[in-house]
Write a protein that holds these residues in place. Structure first.
Motif, PDB file in Angstrom:
ATOM      1  N   GLU A 197      -9.748 -10.726   0.873  1.00 40.33           N
ATOM      2  CA  GLU A 197     -11.115 -11.123   0.547  1.00 40.33           C
ATOM      3  C   GLU A 197     -11.311 -11.110  -0.963  1.00 40.33           C
ATOM      4  O   GLU A 197     -10.360 -10.906  -1.727  1.00 40.33           O
ATOM      5  CB  GLU A 197     -12.106 -10.208   1.262  1.00 40.33           C
ATOM      6  N   VAL A 198     -12.551 -11.306  -1.413  1.00 35.96           N
ATOM      7  CA  VAL A 198     -12.778 -11.555  -2.838  1.00 35.96           C
ATOM      8  C   VAL A 198     -13.679 -10.537  -3.519  1.00 35.96           C
ATOM      9  O   VAL A 198     -13.569 -10.331  -4.728  1.00 35.96           O
ATOM     10  CB  VAL A 198     -13.363 -12.975  -3.050  1.00 35.96           C
ATOM     11  N   SER A 199     -14.590  -9.889  -2.790  1.00 39.03           N
ATOM     12  CA  SER A 199     -15.545  -9.008  -3.452  1.00 39.03           C
ATOM     13  C   SER A 199     -14.896  -7.682  -3.832  1.00 39.03           C
ATOM     14  O   SER A 199     -13.825  -7.326  -3.341  1.00 39.03           O
ATOM     15  CB  SER A 199     -16.760  -8.754  -2.551  1.00 39.03           C
ATOM     16  N   ARG A 200     -15.552  -6.937  -4.688  1.00 35.78           N
ATOM     17  CA  ARG A 200     -15.006  -5.676  -5.184  1.00 35.78           C
ATOM     18  C   ARG A 200     -14.762  -4.675  -4.065  1.00 35.78           C
ATOM     19  O   ARG A 200     -13.671  -4.093  -3.960  1.00 35.78           O
ATOM     20  CB  ARG A 200     -15.972  -5.075  -6.217  1.00 35.78           C
ATOM     21  N   ASP A 201     -15.764  -4.462  -3.206  1.00 36.39           N
ATOM     22  CA  ASP A 201     -15.622  -3.479  -2.137  1.00 36.39           C
ATOM     23  C   ASP A 201     -14.549  -3.890  -1.139  1.00 36.39           C
ATOM     24  O   ASP A 201     -13.793  -3.049  -0.637  1.00 36.39           O
ATOM     25  CB  ASP A 201     -16.957  -3.286  -1.422  1.00 36.39           C
ATOM     26  N   CYS A 205     -11.893  -5.779  -1.762  1.00 41.59           N
ATOM     27  CA  CYS A 205     -10.582  -5.618  -2.401  1.00 41.59           C
ATOM     28  C   CYS A 205     -10.170  -4.143  -2.450  1.00 41.59           C
ATOM     29  O   CYS A 205      -8.996  -3.809  -2.283  1.00 41.59           O
ATOM     30  CB  CYS A 205     -10.607  -6.220  -3.800  1.00 41.59           C
ATOM     31  N   ARG A 206     -11.134  -3.268  -2.679  1.00 46.73           N
ATOM     32  CA  ARG A 206     -10.823  -1.834  -2.682  1.00 46.73           C
ATOM     33  C   ARG A 206     -10.425  -1.363  -1.289  1.00 46.73           C
ATOM     34  O   ARG A 206      -9.518  -0.524  -1.143  1.00 46.73           O
ATOM     35  CB  ARG A 206     -12.029  -1.050  -3.183  1.00 46.73           C
ATOM     36  N   ALA A 207     -11.088  -1.903  -0.271  1.00 45.12           N
ATOM     37  CA  ALA A 207     -10.713  -1.554   1.102  1.00 45.12           C
ATOM     38  C   ALA A 207      -9.288  -2.003   1.399  1.00 45.12           C
ATOM     39  O   ALA A 207      -8.522  -1.294   2.064  1.00 45.12           O
ATOM     40  CB  ALA A 207     -11.697  -2.180   2.093  1.00 45.12           C
ATOM     41  N   GLU A 208      -8.916  -3.179   0.912  1.00 45.96           N
ATOM     42  CA  GLU A 208      -7.555  -3.673   1.102  1.00 45.96           C
ATOM     43  C   GLU A 208      -6.527  -2.745   0.464  1.00 45.96           C
ATOM     44  O   GLU A 208      -5.469  -2.463   1.052  1.00 45.96           O
ATOM     45  CB  GLU A 208      -7.418  -5.075   0.516  1.00 45.96           C
ATOM     46  N   GLU A 209      -6.823  -2.269  -0.723  1.00 42.77           N
ATOM     47  CA  GLU A 209      -5.881  -1.383  -1.413  1.00 42.77           C
ATOM     48  C   GLU A 209      -5.754  -0.039  -0.703  1.00 42.77           C
ATOM     49  O   GLU A 209      -4.664   0.532  -0.628  1.00 42.77           O
ATOM     50  CB  GLU A 209      -6.334  -1.182  -2.864  1.00 42.77           C
ATOM     51  N   ARG A 210      -6.863   0.467  -0.186  1.00 39.50           N
ATOM     52  CA  ARG A 210      -6.791   1.735   0.554  1.00 39.50           C
ATOM     53  C   ARG A 210      -5.928   1.577   1.801  1.00 39.50           C
ATOM     54  O   ARG A 210      -5.133   2.461   2.137  1.00 39.50           O
ATOM     55  CB  ARG A 210      -8.198   2.208   0.923  1.00 39.50           C
ATOM     56  N   VAL A 211      -6.100   0.456   2.492  1.00 37.49           N
ATOM     57  CA  VAL A 211      -5.288   0.212   3.683  1.00 37.49           C
ATOM     58  C   VAL A 211      -3.829   0.028   3.306  1.00 37.49           C
ATOM     59  O   VAL A 211      -2.930   0.560   3.972  1.00 37.49           O
ATOM     60  CB  VAL A 211      -5.827  -1.020   4.448  1.00 37.49           C
ATOM     61  N   TYR A 222     -13.116 -12.014 -11.179  1.00 36.76           N
ATOM     62  CA  TYR A 222     -13.693 -10.841 -11.836  1.00 36.76           C
ATOM     63  C   TYR A 222     -13.397  -9.559 -11.066  1.00 36.76           C
ATOM     64  O   TYR A 222     -13.337  -8.491 -11.667  1.00 36.76           O
ATOM     65  CB  TYR A 222     -15.191 -11.047 -12.038  1.00 36.76           C
ATOM     66  N   SER A 223     -13.215  -9.647  -9.751  1.00 38.19           N
ATOM     67  CA  SER A 223     -12.804  -8.465  -8.998  1.00 38.19           C
ATOM     68  C   SER A 223     -11.411  -8.033  -9.417  1.00 38.19           C
ATOM     69  O   SER A 223     -11.134  -6.844  -9.584  1.00 38.19           O
ATOM     70  CB  SER A 223     -12.838  -8.762  -7.499  1.00 38.19           C
ATOM     71  N   SER A 224     -10.517  -9.009  -9.599  1.00 44.79           N
ATOM     72  CA  SER A 224      -9.159  -8.701 -10.036  1.00 44.79           C
ATOM     73  C   SER A 224      -9.155  -8.148 -11.453  1.00 44.79           C
ATOM     74  O   SER A 224      -8.400  -7.218 -11.771  1.00 44.79           O
ATOM     75  CB  SER A 224      -8.284  -9.950  -9.954  1.00 44.79           C
ATOM     76  N   ALA A 273     -15.610   5.927  -7.434  1.00 46.72           N
ATOM     77  CA  ALA A 273     -16.005   6.994  -6.496  1.00 46.72           C
ATOM     78  C   ALA A 273     -15.944   6.466  -5.085  1.00 46.72           C
ATOM     79  O   ALA A 273     -16.253   5.304  -4.830  1.00 46.72           O
ATOM     80  CB  ALA A 273     -17.427   7.464  -6.821  1.00 46.72           C
ATOM     81  N   PRO A 274     -15.509   7.275  -4.134  1.00 42.17           N
ATOM     82  CA  PRO A 274     -15.430   6.798  -2.747  1.00 42.17           C
ATOM     83  C   PRO A 274     -16.806   6.476  -2.206  1.00 42.17           C
ATOM     84  O   PRO A 274     -17.801   7.123  -2.514  1.00 42.17           O
ATOM     85  CB  PRO A 274     -14.810   7.988  -2.013  1.00 42.17           C
ATOM     86  N   ALA A 275     -16.843   5.427  -1.382  1.00 41.84           N
ATOM     87  CA  ALA A 275     -18.105   5.009  -0.787  1.00 41.84           C
ATOM     88  C   ALA A 275     -18.562   6.050   0.228  1.00 41.84           C
ATOM     89  O   ALA A 275     -17.770   6.673   0.912  1.00 41.84           O
ATOM     90  CB  ALA A 275     -17.931   3.648  -0.104  1.00 41.84           C
TER      91      ALA A 275
END
Length: 444
Positions: free
Chosen positions: A214-218, A220-226, A424-426, A440-442
């Protein structure tokens, strides 16, 4: 083998150097008097150490041991803290098992692949599903309701309102029906994806996880955590691009060099070819569910912490979202209706073919909700309207666009915003890595 041969040769009262004794005769005699050993499972450990986050898995590699359990083996239990994260809905979240049915080992032939559905709730033009089906012996389609996507935002607004949540539930239900119609199924869980996805991958014996990026910041962060959690367990992760008309790899520029205005973007992608649509699979071979894991129930609005909205507001006018039905099936019907209306209407576009050719209810195609949830692929939508354009009334010059030029204009705008968001997310992610600052974690 050598000992048996020597004793057999001695028993025959013939010298070892007798030329009449052929080597193969001795070897044949040895095989006849030596019975093959029965295969054992001695090399398979009776216990296996699992990471702490896989505490919901029941390890039963030896089914026979269930009748007489050893005192040294204790069933793992899910502690209360992990339970609140992985399974906030005890009634709708089934248990898991690490055992496999007979004839279906964890790594037989080609690998098993977990397909993580996100904002791509369809089976047509779905590259992760298509790639996994071609490279794997069996699949495990999964959708995870993340509790962090619901509740209140820091500013006090609903992260997901009841109308949108109901649309999402419809879409997930329709996806499950489509997979079941092709011999598969959809595993549904409620929990944090970085916990649930690796847990399911290990339960099914999956060697890879495929998903759309996906493209948004949150997101992309979820993708990295997974990615980190899954790769920590020795499972590969691959993200695909599939939410835009043009593919990111086909752009004539690097994403970080993308023009920051729509005019520059439109000019740069002029003449770019749209990739062909991937057909929906006729059959989906899933990991055997019996004795491995259960598909799980789709949660209700109340289980997600939401209150069902009234069907009719106080002003007696139906809300916009209450009449929308989510899912790929409904999206196809909407697209078919819109394309038919386009073919029946004369071309009213301006000289630039970008305005005035909107048809349908309230002069709009009204397909945005299905595009946003991935129930409909923008490439499929474009290809279908191109097919219908051949049956549309002709323009004065003998050509016809049947609204496709206007649609192209709108889809280009959509592409621009998704690409610029990803850019911009990247860039933000690169900055965080360079400075060593981690977000910070959501809050759950």
């Amino acid at each position: 083998m050598a000992d048996a041969s020597d004793s057999d040769a001695g028993a025959g009262a013939q010298p070892r150097d007798d030329p009449s004794l052929l080597p193969f005769a001795t070897f044949s005699l040895s095989l006849s008097v030596r019975a093959p050993a029965a295969p054992t499972l001695a090399s398979v450990p009776s216990t296996i150490h699992l990471p702490t986050q896989i505490s919901t898995l029941a390890v039963c590699l030896h089914p026979s041991s269930a009748a007489a359990p050893s005192s040294s083996r204790r069933p793992t239990r899910l502690n209360s803290a992990a339970s609140s994260v992985i399974s906030p809905l005890p009634a709708s979240t089934p248990g898991l098992s690490r055992s496999f049915p007979s004839g279906a080992p964890a790594a037989a032939g080609r690998r098993r692949t977990l397909v993580w559905f996100r904002a791509d709730l369809r089976i047509h033009d779905h590259e992760p599903l298509h790639a996994a089906a071609g490279a794997s012996s069996s699949l495990l389609p999964v959708f995870v309701f993340d509790p962090r996507d619901f509740g209140k935002s820091p500013s006090g607004f609903d992260r997901t309102g009841p109308y949108r949540a109901n649309f999402l539930l419809d879409s997930v239900s329709d996806l499950r029906r489509s997979l079941r119609a092709r011999g598969g199924d959809l595993v549904v869980r409620v929990g944090r994806p970085e916990v649930v996805i690796p847990e399911l991958a290990l339960a099914a014996g999956a060697e890879a996880v495929y998903a759309h990026g996906e493209v948004s910041r949150d997101e992309c962060r979820a993708e990295e955590r997974v990615r980190k959690a899954v790769e920590k367990e020795g499972v590969d992760v691959k993200y695909f691009w599939g939410s835009t008309l043009y593919h990111v790899e086909d752009l004539p520029f690097r994403l970080e060099d993308m023009p920051s205005n729509y005019g520059g973007f439109k000019e740069a992608v002029k003449g770019l070819e749209v990739r062909k649509v991937l057909e929906a699979p006729e059959e989906v071979k899933c990991v055997p569910m019996k004795n491995v894991l259960e598909p799980g129930d789709i949660p209700t609005l109340s289980e997600l912490g939401l209150t069902a909205p009234p069907a009719m507001p106080q002003d007696s006018k139906p809300a916009v979202g209450c009449t929308l039905i989510g899912g790929e099936t409904e999206a196809m019907e909407r697209l078919k209706k819109f394309a038919t209306e386009c073919c029946m209407q004369p071309n009213k576009a301006g000289k630039d073919n970008t305005r005035g050719s909107m048809y349908g209810a309230n002069f709009s195609c009204k397909i945005s909700p299905w595009l946003a949830t991935g129930c409909l692929s923008p490439r499929f939508m474009y290809e279908e309207l191109k097919k219908h354009a051949t049956r549309a009334p002709k323009n004065g010059d003998g050509t016809s666009d049947a609204g496709t030029n206007w649609l192209m204009f709108e889809l280009l705008w959509r592409d621009f915003f998704r690409f610029i968001t990803k850019k911009y997310s990247s860039a933000q992610k690169t900055s965080e890595v360079a400075t060593g600052c981690t977000p910070a974690p959501a809050l759950a």
